[in-house]
Design a protein around this motif. Structure first.
Motif, mmCIF file in Angstrom:
data_model
loop_
_atom_site.group_PDB
_atom_site.id
_atom_site.type_symbol
_atom_site.label_atom_id
_atom_site.label_comp_id
_atom_site.label_asym_id
_atom_site.label_seq_id
_atom_site.Cartn_x
_atom_site.Cartn_y
_atom_site.Cartn_z
ATOM 1 N N ALA A 179 34.621 46.360 65.101
ATOM 2 C CA ALA A 179 35.705 45.497 65.558
ATOM 3 C C ALA A 179 36.185 44.630 64.404
ATOM 4 O O ALA A 179 35.390 44.076 63.651
ATOM 5 C CB ALA A 179 35.235 44.620 66.705
ATOM 6 N N VAL A 180 37.501 44.543 64.282
ATOM 7 C CA VAL A 180 38.111 43.776 63.196
ATOM 8 C C VAL A 180 38.935 42.638 63.790
ATOM 9 O O VAL A 180 39.684 42.838 64.755
ATOM 10 C CB VAL A 180 39.015 44.687 62.337
ATOM 11 C CG1 VAL A 180 39.728 43.879 61.264
ATOM 12 C CG2 VAL A 180 38.195 45.793 61.704
ATOM 13 N N ILE A 181 38.807 41.453 63.222
ATOM 14 C CA ILE A 181 39.563 40.288 63.669
ATOM 15 C C ILE A 181 40.926 40.284 62.994
ATOM 16 O O ILE A 181 41.022 40.386 61.764
ATOM 17 C CB ILE A 181 38.809 38.983 63.355
ATOM 18 C CG1 ILE A 181 37.461 38.960 64.090
ATOM 19 C CG2 ILE A 181 39.645 37.764 63.756
ATOM 20 C CD1 ILE A 181 36.560 37.804 63.696
ATOM 21 N N THR A 182 41.993 40.177 63.787
ATOM 22 C CA THR A 182 43.359 40.145 63.266
ATOM 23 C C THR A 182 44.093 38.954 63.864
ATOM 24 O O THR A 182 43.566 38.239 64.718
ATOM 25 C CB THR A 182 44.123 41.432 63.640
ATOM 26 O OG1 THR A 182 44.472 41.381 65.027
ATOM 27 C CG2 THR A 182 43.279 42.673 63.395
ATOM 28 N N LYS A 183 45.331 38.760 63.436
ATOM 29 C CA LYS A 183 46.160 37.694 64.001
ATOM 30 C C LYS A 183 46.423 37.919 65.483
ATOM 31 O O LYS A 183 46.699 36.980 66.230
ATOM 32 C CB LYS A 183 47.501 37.630 63.267
ATOM 33 C CG LYS A 183 47.424 37.048 61.871
ATOM 34 C CD LYS A 183 48.815 37.007 61.255
ATOM 35 C CE LYS A 183 48.800 36.335 59.904
ATOM 36 N NZ LYS A 183 50.150 36.291 59.290
ATOM 37 N N LYS A 184 46.376 39.185 65.898
ATOM 38 C CA LYS A 184 46.703 39.544 67.274
ATOM 39 C C LYS A 184 45.473 39.753 68.136
ATOM 40 O O LYS A 184 45.557 40.226 69.261
ATOM 41 C CB LYS A 184 47.564 40.816 67.292
ATOM 42 C CG LYS A 184 48.865 40.703 66.531
ATOM 43 C CD LYS A 184 49.769 39.641 67.118
ATOM 44 C CE LYS A 184 50.289 40.044 68.473
ATOM 45 N NZ LYS A 184 51.179 39.013 69.061
ATOM 46 N N GLY A 185 44.292 39.399 67.616
ATOM 47 C CA GLY A 185 43.063 39.559 68.387
ATOM 48 C C GLY A 185 42.141 40.596 67.762
ATOM 49 O O GLY A 185 42.264 40.934 66.584
#
Length: 203
Positions: A179-185
């Motif tokens: 799982a990768v953390i992004t600006k969109k979740g």
């Protein structure tokens, strides 16, 4: 006479709208297929940004055509106005493409046990590699610690400190999926052959 003039101006605007829609559709497909394929659009607010940019460019041309072009004007004047409209749209579109380009994935960095997707606009370096890295914080008393402390004082986030990155890879960091953390979740990343594939996390 006024009705005929209005009808002609409307026809020119519709032609401009249809032509612009075709050009923008082709451009959008090329941008998506080359920059945001395999779910990369999930990493940023690309859809919202693209809608604003393309809608503005799509509306701008027909409105200016209706306003500036007229059957009452000389052919030369209408041609000059058309060229000015096209130039303005090209500049607007170019600016939009630059903004969209800034949303491309630059790299994925592991920091404090989590993975972060960093876009080109967030990165302190311009190259696009889509590599995996681990952040190696310099220990207190080492030669690089002063540089690290300086960057912290300059409000540079550790996920942007490429000076302390260690190259890693998908197999080492994720195995099958992570799982990768992004600006969109949270976005899941897997590997399909040699390509990274991103999908929306259900969590």
């Amino acid at each position: 006479m006024l009705k005929q003039k209005f009808k002609q101006k409307l026809q020119w605007s519709i032609i401009h709208l249809l032509t612009g829609a075709l050009v923008l559709t082709i451009a959008a497909m090329l941008i998506y297929l080359n920059w945001f394929y395999d779910g990369r659009y999930l990493l940023t607010d690309l859809v919202g940004l693209a809608i604003i940019i393309f809608t503005l460019d799509l509306i701008l041309g027909p409105v200016l055509s209706f306003w500036l072009l007229s059957p009452d004007k000389a052919k030369k004047e209408n041609i000059i106005n058309i060229l000015l409209i096209v130039l303005l749209q090209a500049v607007s579109f170019g600016y939009g493409v630059v903004q969209i380009d800034s949303q491309r994935l630059a790299y994925i960095i592991k920091w404090q046990g989590s993975y972060f997707a960093i876009s080109k606009s967030e990165s302190r370096r311009s190259e696009i590699s889509e590599s995996f890295y681990k952040f190696n914080e310099p220990k207190i008393g080492t030669a690089n610690r002063s540089k690290y402390d300086k960057l912290i004082k300059e409000s540079v986030s550790p996920v942007e400190m490429y000076e302390f990155f260690e190259v890693s890879n998908f197999a080492t960091e994720c195995g099958i999926q992570c799982a990768v953390i992004t600006k969109k979740g949270i976005v899941n990343v897997t590997m399909d052959g040699n390509n990274l594939v991103f999908s929306k996390s259900l969590h």
